[in-house]
Every structure is written in C-alpha cells, then in structure tokens.
Design an enzyme around this catalytic site. Structure first.
Site, PDB file in Angstrom:
ATOM      1  CE  LYS A  66       7.736  -6.999 -17.052  1.00  0.00           C
ATOM      2  NZ  LYS A  66       7.742  -7.159 -15.569  1.00  0.00           N
ATOM      3  CD  GLN A 110      10.319  -9.614 -13.556  1.00  0.00           C
ATOM      4  OE1 GLN A 110      10.247  -8.576 -14.202  1.00  0.00           O
ATOM      5  NE2 GLN A 110       9.340 -10.502 -13.525  1.00  0.00           N
ATOM      6  CG  ASP A 133       5.791  -3.210 -11.923  1.00  0.00           C
ATOM      7  OD1 ASP A 133       4.983  -3.354 -12.862  1.00  0.00           O
ATOM      8  OD2 ASP A 133       6.302  -4.173 -11.317  1.00  0.00           O
TER       9      ASP A 133
END
Lengths: 293, 293
Positions: A66, A110, A133
């Site tokens: 990413k 994450q 996200d």
C-alpha cells in the site's frame, strides 16, 4: 444507458471478465493527478498514516504494498510500527494522536490485529474524516444511510467495478455471501442504497446454493475457497469474488462459474486492485476535504 | 426449546395471534419495578425528555400517550415543546443541552419533524447513552455489529415478540419489506445478528410476492396498507406487521394472511404496544447505566 443487472441476457458463452487491474490503474492515474494538484496548491502532499501492530509477515507485506502504491501516486505515507505486545490503550492513544495531527489526512490501521486488542475500540479512535479505509461505525452508518463519508475500501471498489461495467443494481436481486463488518455488511448496504433487493447469507444459511441461484448479482465475501460453484450461478449473473484465499483462490469456483456468469471478476486481478485504488482515492479526497478544497 | 422459524409446521388452521398488548404489559410491569427500585436507591426517578417541534395533532397525541405510559411506570417525563419554526441549529442546541443534563436519562425526539429541519443532524445531537429511542447512527451501528447500545424501539419490540413466542430466527429466511433508518434497516440487522438469512425488499423490488413467499419470517414495515396478501405468505410463516396506516390497517392484509401464517401480529395490539414498552424499558436501562447501577 446502464444495463439492468436483472435483465442481463443469459449466455452460453463464457463470461466477460471484469478487469479490476485496468480499472484500478485508471483510478490511480486520476488520483495521482489530484494528489499533484493538491501538492501544488498547498505545498504539502496528501498523507496516509499506516499503523501496524506486530510483525505478521502477510500484514507487513500488505502495508508495504500500500505504501509503495501511494508513493507512486504522490501520496506520502507515514508508517507507525508498534510492537506485538501493544495494548489497546496504547493503540488508541496512537490513533487519537494521528486523528488530531493536521499533517495526516488518512489513517489505515492494518488488521487483523492480535487477539488481545479490542479491534472495535481501536477503529473507533480513528476520526471519521480520516477514516479512508472505512472501518469506523460512523463510516458504516454513513454507507447505510447514504450520508457523506468514506466507504469501506473493498465494498467501495466493488461498486466502482459495477459502475465501470454498466451494471445497474436497481431492481436486481443481489446476494451477499458473508456478513463481516468491513465487507459483507457494508457492500450489502451500498447495493441496497442503489435499489437492489439484497439478501445476506452466511454460515448459518440453509441451502446456500438455492439462495445464490436467485441472484442477478452475487458478491462472495466469506473467505472460504471456491465455496460458490458454477451450478449455483444464475445464467448471465454478475459474479463478484471478493475472496482471497491461500493459493490465489477466491470464494468462487472460477472455472465452473465463468461458464454461467455474464460478468465475473478474476482472482487475482478483480476486486483486489480495486481495494487499494479506493483507499488511495479516498485518501486524496480526505486531504482535499480537510483543507476545504 | 425455541422452535426454528424455518421448520414451523405448515398449518391449515388460522394462525396463532402474537399478543403484543399482553407482552407489553408484562414488560411495563417489570420496568415499573425497576423504576421503583431505581428511585428508592437514588432518590430520583428515571427521566425521559420528550421533544416535539410544532403541533402536529398526531405527534401531540403520540407524545402525550408516551408520557402517560411513562408516568404510570414511575418514569418522569420532561416535555420540551418547540415552535414549528424552530431551526435545526436551535433544535440541536436543545438536544445537546438535554444530552449533558444529568437529570435526563433518555431523550425522545418525536418525528417526523418539519421539512426545514435536518432530521439527521437533530438525531445526532442526542448522546448515544441517552438514545433510548435508537435513532442515532451510533445506535444503528451497534445493532448492526452486536455492540452494546440501544435498539430502535420498533425493531427491539419485534425481537422481544419473536423471543416471547419462541421463534428462533437462526437458519430461517427473513424478509423485511421496507428499508427505513429506524425500522426496516435495523430490524434486518437484528435478525441477521440472530443468524437469519435476511432479504431487504422495497419499492424497487421486482415481484415482491415471490420474494415474500420465500420467507419463514416476514416483517412488513413499509407503510402501505395491506400490501402483503395472504397468497404471498408461506404456509406456517411468522408474519410481523409493523405497519400502521389510517383506519387501523397494517401493511399486511390480515384476513387472508391469518389463514396461511403460523403466527401473526394483529393491528392494533401487535407491534405497536411493544414499541412503547421497549422505549420505557430502555429509558430505565439508560438511567441505571448512567448511574452505574
């Protein structure tokens, strides 16, 4: 004129592939242009903070990927690596600090994290305006009610794929297999907002095949390799495989499904690239909004 | 042992009625005992603030009815009547003040409000811990993810009815007709959390009857008089009519549906009383939680 998913003509030839790699590339190009314009105008680059707890190899690889993609698009990433033994309180503290740091425009935490972490408490420490996200309750509620906010990236990527292939969910029957907080539930809500008749299936669903056979649009998002077989696909249906299991295998048995579907995402190269592209796009959107651009 | 809704025996005799009036009475009795215990222990009564904008006769009647029920159960109500021309900002100010007032344990904002009011902004001014009517995004997300929080009162009342009649949604097919923010969407999420396979239908659903015929549990929550007919009810299904239209008519055509269903809620006397009972129960729960009891 978008085609209605429910009136897709049944086909006996193999399905057309939905090329997530190519679409993601176009989105990233546009995102890079917007990032460059942002940087030229403000003197600072859009910045995504990536937070990783522990050193799980898959997570390390995923975060690095990413970051690399971001860099190529002109998005700065600031990485925060926390030891595996980090407590929920410490993680919340870190995320709160990033949420109030004006140099950070988006935050990616994450996951999955260690079992000792209260994942929900951690997610909720992310300010909604930086939740690029789409993991907070606020973002989920916004997706459910059509309010301004960020989408969970995989559901957002799926909707962009449907749009790119002129699949109009309105009036169609959509079946979502899986009900996770960041994939199954929100993608169902996004499809419902677009006027699909939406059914949620899961491990307790009886005769899953019969339910899937009703679907004009199938979203497989359950994390069970090749669970959905071709014989359960309605001829001409749109098949979105959001699964990614060991051995590059999705949740759909591709070889049989491609013979029945009208449109289908490959694994890899379907949903996966769209997830990252959506993350990047939303990071630049977040930066623009936070500076009132 | 709860019966599974999906294995309810088909019946040719009329359905058993789900008596919301009787169940609500029992819940209110228990709630009154808890309210009395709270008052004895703290020297103050549980308090529900009711906020009404304008003087719509139906809303005035509805708020008064809620206040009367509360009083009988030992819940104090504090009424805030605002003129019809109240702005969103003024309403938000009022709700924020009530949210921080320690003497107020629950807040009910009667809706619908005038069209000039941003209803979502108003709801969001209610602190989640006082959102005993379950209208905030936070409450919706909590219902969706099985987190602590208040339920929207009608969906919460429906789940209590199912439990009281030993209907276990797990593994059943539930069809929700309607997708409003405080009824259709949350009741679907509550059923999904209880492991039903849930389908959302709405005005854009094609062949609604065919979808409803798949259902072991039907929740009609769309506000269209007698939309659901008996011929669309699977024999033995559980039929929950959350509609309440002019003339005491629900969203289900009762006379025909009662001949096919296994269990059915009458209108009135089904879901309606459960909504108020849930509001009262959640108000006392809110009071207990806010004082750490």
């Amino acid at each position: 004129m978008p085609q209605s998913a429910s009136t897709t003509t049944p086909t006996t030839s193999p399905a057309r592939l939905m090329d997530g790699t190519a679409l993601a590339r176009r989105i990233v190009e546009t995102t890079a242009e917007r990032a460059a314009a942002f940087t030229a105008r403000t003197g600072t680059s859009p910045c995504l903070a990536t937070v990783l707890v522990g050193e799980d190899p898959a997570s390390v690889t995923y975060v690095r990927m990413k970051q690399n993609r971001c860099r190529k698009a002109g998005i700065v990433s600031r990485h925060v690596a926390l030891p595996a033994e980090t407590t929920t309180a410490e993680l919340v503290h870190t995320l709160t600090a990033l949420s109030t740091d004006p140099a950070v425009h988006g935050i990616l935490l994450q996951h999955p994290m260690g079992e000792h972490i209260d994942e929900r408490a951690a997610f909720e420490a992310i300010a909604p305006e930086k939740d690029v996200d789409g993991v907070t309750l606020s973002s989920y509620a916004a997706m459910s009610f059509g309010l301004p906010g960020f989408q969970s990236c995989t559901p957002g990527g799926i909707m962009r794929l449907l749009d790119a292939y002129d699949v109009d969910p309105a009036g169609s029957r959509a079946v979502v297999v899986g009900r996770s907080a960041i994939l199954g539930k929100p993608v169902g809500m996004l499809l419902l907002a677009r006027d699909a008749t939406v059914t949620y299936c899961h491990s307790r669903t009886k005769d899953l095949g019969a339910v899937v056979r009703e679907a004009d649009i199938v979203v497989a998002a359950v994390g069970r390799p090749e669970l959905i077989r071709g014989e359960d696909i309605k001829p001409g249906a749109v098949v979105i495989d959001a699964g990614y299991n060991p051995g590059n295998v999705g949740d759909v048995h591709f070889a049989s499904a491609v013979e029945r579907a009208g449109l289908i995402t490959p694994v890899p190269g379907g949903v996966g690239p769209m997830t990252i592209a959506t993350l990047m796009e939303q990071t630049v959107t977040g930066a623009e909004r936070q500076l009132g651009l």
